[in-house]
Enzyme design. Structure first.
Site, mmCIF file in Angstrom:
data_model
loop_
_atom_site.group_PDB
_atom_site.id
_atom_site.type_symbol
_atom_site.label_atom_id
_atom_site.label_comp_id
_atom_site.label_asym_id
_atom_site.label_seq_id
_atom_site.Cartn_x
_atom_site.Cartn_y
_atom_site.Cartn_z
ATOM 1 N N HIS A 111 -5.738 -12.275 8.884
ATOM 2 C CA HIS A 111 -5.227 -11.038 8.692
ATOM 3 C C HIS A 111 -5.420 -10.279 9.975
ATOM 4 C CE1 HIS A 111 -4.310 -7.066 7.505
ATOM 5 N NE2 HIS A 111 -5.500 -6.621 7.591
ATOM 6 N N GLU A 157 0.567 -1.037 -0.210
ATOM 7 C CA GLU A 157 -0.204 0.047 0.163
ATOM 8 C C GLU A 157 1.003 1.313 -0.038
ATOM 9 O OE1 GLU A 157 -3.260 0.654 2.855
ATOM 10 O OE2 GLU A 157 -3.526 -1.655 2.822
ATOM 11 N N CYS A 204 -4.535 -4.733 2.226
ATOM 12 C CA CYS A 204 -3.454 -5.695 2.905
ATOM 13 C C CYS A 204 -3.416 -7.172 2.270
ATOM 14 C CB CYS A 204 -3.978 -5.779 4.327
ATOM 15 S SG CYS A 204 -4.122 -4.168 5.250
#
Length: 346
Positions: free
Chosen positions: A235, A81, A113
């Site tokens: 995550h 990112e 992500c």
């Protein structure tokens, strides 16, 4: 699929800032924030570190861990990112730095992500089809959070690299499945220095819907259940979300504990889930099975079923473990943190 992980490597900057140091500046309750997020400190890049330098270090560790000839790498994909250039690939710099042959394909990935796991999937397809010998997939970020925003308590720095191929595997990738929708829970427009987010909207219907859908569908597709896996990684935007989603899916706290590195690291964005996998591979035994599910805002999830091979014991100590990279941190105050992160504008 007859494809899997040949090697892996991680990199985490030595600098850290504690949650209470950030909260002192903004007048927040440090204990409440730390316990609510299950994050107590986070990594901070050095002044001369960015997503490229972090990606290079992670890639070098992956190459060194299994003594891989970098000239065998025929594809390099870096997910981030925070690519330092809007127009100039990160992956070409990585290729040059690690000594890869110019006879390769390279590209940068962006999907919040899960850009790193998207890179892994691309390498899986190319290696499994015979298009390439080895592929290098990287998730690397120096993630951003606006001063005073909730993200400032978790947005961290770090990177992970995986070498994907068909021979001398340390872990076989049994299957992968993705679930994707247009759910705008998090975004950063061109030219804006910091991302924006939809607050609680990032949990439902973003994170939990996508992670549970990808993981449960993959297990249904394979005919597996949570008890068939020794470990699970989800995550890690904070410690609360992966802990909760594990319970929803039927995984125990013992299954997610080895990969839950976010309390001491923060959210490394594209490297988040991949860092959890690296920490798990650091302690996994031959025959162990791992379920990993990444999430990227915007939104989508990539789920993987992974089986560890005997070769893990041969290469494990060839590069620093995640635990070693987390050890001996250098703590800094908010002023140095702001300087390192470029929050002070001249």
């Amino acid at each position: 699929m007859n494809v899997g992980i040949v090697s892996y490597g991680a990199y985490i900057p030595r600098f850290r800032i504690k949650i209470e140091e950030i909260s002192k500046v903004w007048g927040d309750n440090a204990n409440s924030i730390a316990e609510g997020l299950m994050v107590f400190e986070k990594s901070v890049p050095d002044i001369d570190e960015d997503a490229i330098t972090i990606a290079v270090e992670a890639a070098r560790h992956a190459i060194n861990r299994a003594d891989v000839d970098p000239e065998r790498i025929e594809a390099i994909f870096t997910g981030s990112e925070s690519h330092p250039y809007a127009v100039k690939p990160t992956s070409t710099v990585v290729a040059e730095a690690v000594g890869a042959t110019p006879n390769l394909t390279a590209a940068d990935f962006q999907f919040a992500c899960k850009a790193g796991t998207a890179a892994v999937q691309a390498c899986i397809g190319m290696a499994d089809s015979g298009m390439i010998d080895l592929g290098l997939a990287i998730g690397s970020d120096v993630s951003q959070g606006a001063p005073g925003d909730a993200l400032e308590y978790t947005a961290a720095a770090g990177g992970v690299a995986y070498i994907i191929g068909k021979d001398k595997l340390i872990a076989r990738i049994e299957s992968t499945y993705s679930y994707t929708t247009d759910t705008p829970d998090f975004w950063r427009r061109e030219g804006m220095p910091y991302p924006e987010h939809g607050g609680r909207f990032t949990g439902e219907p973003a994170y939990f819907k996508h992670v549970t859908s990808a993981a449960s569908t993959l297990m249904k597709k394979m005919g597996t259940k949570p008890s068939d896996y020794n470990y699970a990684i989800f995550h890690q935007p904070n410690g609360k979300f992966p802990t909760r989603v594990a319970k929803i899916l039927g995984f125990s706290s013992e299954q997610i504990k080895p990969g839950l590195v976010v309390p001491r690291l923060g959210n490394t964005y594209s490297g988040s889930c991949m860092m959890g996998l690296a920490a798990t591979l650091d302690i996994a035994k031959p025959g162990d099975r791992i379920l990993m599910t990444a999430f990227g805002s915007g939104a989508g999830s990539d789920a993987f079923s992974i089986s560890v091979t005997d070769r893990i014991e041969e290469i494990r100590n060839g590069a620093p473990s995640v635990e070693q990279l987390l050890a001996n941190p250098i703590y800094i105050d908010y002023a140095k943190y702001a300087k390192h992160k470029g929050k002070i504008k001249l």
